[in-house]
Design a protein around this motif. Structure first.
Motif: not given
Length: 192
Positions: A93, A95, A97, A140, A142, A173, A183
């Motif tokens: 996983r 996140y 950016t 923003n 995931t 990321y 995150q």
């Protein structure tokens, strides 16, 4: 409990005093459970700054370019899985950016000993198979990449994230230094 008797000596034949200590180990997670691991190391490298290290950066930048490529590296240590358990799934996983038309190509890396102070000039060879290819990565969001084919049980696993050839749309990321803990990168493993 570990007990060391008075008959033990060091390499110079000096006797060691008898000692004892006790500790308790945590129970292994039961089969059929889900365990989450954080990276033990992560960073990115930049072809345009070949001696610069970015191990303390709060995010990775990943892009392809003839002289401006950036690649990310992550390493996980998987431990505590029960003996004989099989991996039902292993999901990475990440996140996002900075959004991109591609979430990157995740490849396995044989070298599992590289330091977080990695640079373009000292990066390990990206010599393993492609494990996952991620589609569009929206800011923003995931993303979840399936790494099940690469995770076989307890052990250390190293991965690189690169962009498809010719993709100059920079992807970002969150790294393990990102301010929001939830995150940061995660490897989520479910066992049978």
């Amino acid at each position: 409990t570990a007990n060391l008797t008075a008959g033990i000596a060091d390499a110079a034949n000096n006797p060691l005093a008898a000692t004892s200590w006790s500790f308790t180990t945590a129970a292994a997670p039961p089969a059929g459970s889900t365990v989450t691991f954080s990276p033990v190391t992560d960073t990115y490298v930049s072809q345009a700054a070949p001696t610069s290290a970015y191990g303390t950066s709060t995010s990775f930048s990943i892009v392809d370019g003839a002289t401006t490529a950036k690649q990310a590296f992550l390493r996980f240590t998987v431990s505590g899985l029960p003996a004989g358990a099989t991996i039902a799934s292993a999901k990475l996983r990440l996140y996002v950016t900075n959004d991109s038309t591609s979430g990157g190509i995740i490849k396995q890396v044989t070298d599992t000993s590289w330091p977080e102070a990695l640079t373009w000039n000292t990066k390990p060879a990206i010599d393993g198979p492609t494990v996952a290819t991620v589609g569009v990565a929206g800011v923003n969001a995931t993303i979840e990449a399936d790494l099940t084919s690469a995770i076989t049980g307890n052990g250390t696993y190293s991965f690189a994230i690169v962009m498809p050839a010719g993709n100059s749309n920079t992807l970002g990321y969150a790294s393990r230094e990102f301010a929001t803990v939830s995150q940061r990168p995660q490897l989520v493993i479910t066992t049978n």
